[in-house]
Design a protein around this motif. Structure first.
Motif, PDB file in Angstrom:
ATOM      1  N   HIS A 357       0.835  -1.195   0.000  1.00 36.93           N
ATOM      2  CA  HIS A 357       0.000   0.000   0.000  1.00 36.93           C
ATOM      3  C   HIS A 357       0.878   1.257   0.000  1.00 36.93           C
ATOM      4  O   HIS A 357       1.621   1.503   0.956  1.00 36.93           O
ATOM      5  CB  HIS A 357      -0.917   0.006   1.226  1.00 36.93           C
ATOM      6  CG  HIS A 357      -1.862  -1.152   1.288  1.00 36.93           C
ATOM      7  ND1 HIS A 357      -1.438  -2.452   1.474  1.00 36.93           N
ATOM      8  CD2 HIS A 357      -3.221  -1.213   1.184  1.00 36.93           C
ATOM      9  CE1 HIS A 357      -2.486  -3.253   1.489  1.00 36.93           C
ATOM     10  NE2 HIS A 357      -3.579  -2.521   1.309  1.00 36.93           N
ATOM     11  N   TRP A 358       0.777   2.019  -1.077  1.00 36.21           N
ATOM     12  CA  TRP A 358       1.517   3.281  -1.168  1.00 36.21           C
ATOM     13  C   TRP A 358       0.851   4.310  -0.258  1.00 36.21           C
ATOM     14  O   TRP A 358      -0.373   4.466  -0.242  1.00 36.21           O
ATOM     15  CB  TRP A 358       1.516   3.789  -2.599  1.00 36.21           C
ATOM     16  CG  TRP A 358       2.478   4.913  -2.852  1.00 36.21           C
ATOM     17  CD1 TRP A 358       3.734   4.808  -3.357  1.00 36.21           C
ATOM     18  CD2 TRP A 358       2.253   6.310  -2.637  1.00 36.21           C
ATOM     19  NE1 TRP A 358       4.324   6.049  -3.462  1.00 36.21           N
ATOM     20  CE2 TRP A 358       3.430   6.989  -3.022  1.00 36.21           C
ATOM     21  CE3 TRP A 358       1.173   7.054  -2.136  1.00 36.21           C
ATOM     22  CZ2 TRP A 358       3.565   8.378  -2.927  1.00 36.21           C
ATOM     23  CZ3 TRP A 358       1.310   8.422  -2.029  1.00 36.21           C
ATOM     24  CH2 TRP A 358       2.494   9.067  -2.431  1.00 36.21           C
ATOM     25  N   HIS A 401       3.993  -1.317  -5.322  1.00 37.05           N
ATOM     26  CA  HIS A 401       2.720  -1.072  -4.649  1.00 37.05           C
ATOM     27  C   HIS A 401       1.572  -1.397  -5.592  1.00 37.05           C
ATOM     28  O   HIS A 401       1.541  -0.926  -6.731  1.00 37.05           O
ATOM     29  CB  HIS A 401       2.626   0.385  -4.186  1.00 37.05           C
ATOM     30  CG  HIS A 401       3.731   0.781  -3.245  1.00 37.05           C
ATOM     31  ND1 HIS A 401       4.820   1.534  -3.652  1.00 37.05           N
ATOM     32  CD2 HIS A 401       3.919   0.505  -1.929  1.00 37.05           C
ATOM     33  CE1 HIS A 401       5.619   1.716  -2.617  1.00 37.05           C
ATOM     34  NE2 HIS A 401       5.103   1.104  -1.566  1.00 37.05           N
TER      35      HIS A 401
END
Length: 426
Positions: A357-358, A401
């Protein structure tokens, strides 16, 4: 005169002669008796040896009849038959009279029906199980992938688990993401019980809300909600990878790319690192020792991607999470420390120590940056997709990501505009 004396033997001679005759007769008599006895004995021995076998059988039958008040005689038909004998014999066996009469064989019982595939492949998200029963049942499911009690042609699935505070405002974007890939994913939603209206029936999110409880930011009940989601997803035996998402998350790639990325990975994606200072090691509680030591304490993002083995470990954990429930309360935050610490102790060899998850923490504060409508541009989304270098299955890559956060509801229209071209949605 003289001649007469020579012709008549003296009386003593006659007497001796008579006695000798008597002795000879006695010896002959004894000899004859001995010979007769010997001959009789030899004759009887041959006779007894050649006595027919039926005499002994008759004796045995006579003896057996004495016990007829206790036993009854039943002919036995041995197979194969014995070799022929000179006399006809009837072999018998004894059976107690108290034995019950022979029963007729019971008709064969029909085989139980095979387990319902639907009960294992797509169980309902709604049920009435309490957490203790749910976690126990989930911990008992098979750990081996493909160990199905039925013939299964379903492909392995990815479980998308949404931990939300309210409605899924970005649901239309996710609908486009899932479209055309039915059978390759499962959806689970954990929301506060008093939030929102049910999704419409034509939505992929319809009926996918699990029995939920209130969640408070920073409290152990947030990890309880994560475990609740994992337990529900584990009940579907075809779910092999598990991704935790929030209502502010968006996909950065199309479904096929995300599916292949997590399914082909040899590692799990749980961010875990050792951080000195106030927001790292200083949150450790000494009362957790000796089960959890200071040098084992880790920090990381709560948003994870794990495989089935690690998910089973989390829902079955009765050693580490109870310590977090008891001792890790604000200013210790279980959602930032429990899973990173647990994975580092139990599953560190297979973990990548990074998240899919960015997120942007550059602005500081207790929460990452939030994105509004004007933040959403083609260049910005592309930076999230390819602007980082990492390792994947032992090789360097710039696809690190698969998702990004935190996007506010007003970003939806611009995201829908860019998604077909940038993310190649259907």
């Amino acid at each position: 005169m003289k001649n007469k004396q020579h012709q008549n033997p003296p009386p003593c001679f006659l007497k001796h002669f008579v006695n000798a005759q008597i002795q000879i007769n006695k010896i002959i008599t004894v000899f004859l008796i001995f010979v007769s006895g010997l001959a009789l004995g030899i004759t009887l021995s041959f006779y007894i040896k050649d006595t027919p076998l039926h005499i002994y059988t008759a004796l045995a039958q006579a003896k057996t009849s004495l016990d007829s008040t206790v036993y009854k005689l039943v002919p036995v038909d041995n197979s194969p038959p014995p070799p022929p004998s000179p006399v006809n014999e009837t072999k018998i066996a004894t059976v107690p009279l108290a034995s019950p009469p022979p029963r007729h064989p019971s008709p064969p019982q029909p085989s139980p029906p095979p387990p319902s595939k639907a009960a294992y492949v797509k169980p309902s998200a709604m049920h009435d199980m309490e957490d203790s029963e749910l976690l126990w049942r989930a911990s008992m499911v098979p750990k081996r992938s493909g160990a199905y009690p039925f013939k299964n042609d379903t492909k392995p699935k990815v479980a998308f688990m949404f931990l939300t505070r309210g409605d899924l405002a970005l649901a239309p974007l996710w609908e486009r993401f899932f479209k055309g890939h039915e059978g390759l994913y499962s959806i689970y939603i954990h929301a506060n019980p008093d939030s929102g209206e049910p999704m419409p029936e034509n939505s992929v999110f319809h009926g996918r809300r699990v029995p939920s409880k209130n969640v408070t930011w920073g409290e152990p009940n947030m990890v309880q909600a994560e475990r609740r989601l994992l337990a529900n997803a584990l009940l579907d035996l075809t779910n092999q990878r598990f991704i935790l998402l929030s209502e502010s998350c968006i996909p950065l790639f199309n479904f096929k790319t995300v599916y292949n990325y997590v399914m082909d990975s040899t590692q799990t994606f749980v961010e875990a690192y050792d951080l000195p200072g106030a927001v790292g090691r200083d949150r450790y509680r000494k009362k957790m020792s000796p089960t959890i030591k200071l040098e084992q304490w880790r920090k990381g993002s709560q948003w994870f991607e794990v495989d089935r083995q690690l998910a089973l470990g989390v829902v079955s954990d009765t050693s580490y999470f109870p310590l977090f429930e008891k001792y890790c309360v604000p200013s210790c935050y279980s959602d930032e420390h429990y899973l990173p610490t647990y994975v580092s102790i139990r599953f560190w060899k297979k973990n990548s120590n990074r998240t899919l998850h960015w997120v942007d923490w550059s602005r500081g504060g207790p929460h990452p940056s939030r994105y509004q409508r004007t933040d959403v541009t083609y260049e910005f989304l592309n930076k999230m997709r390819f602007g980082t270098t990492c390792e994947y299955n032992g090789k360097s890559t710039n696809m690190c990501h698969m998702f990004a956060r935190k996007f506010m509801p007003n970003t939806l229209d611009r995201l829908l505009r860019f998604a077909p071209k940038l993310m190649q949605f259907n």
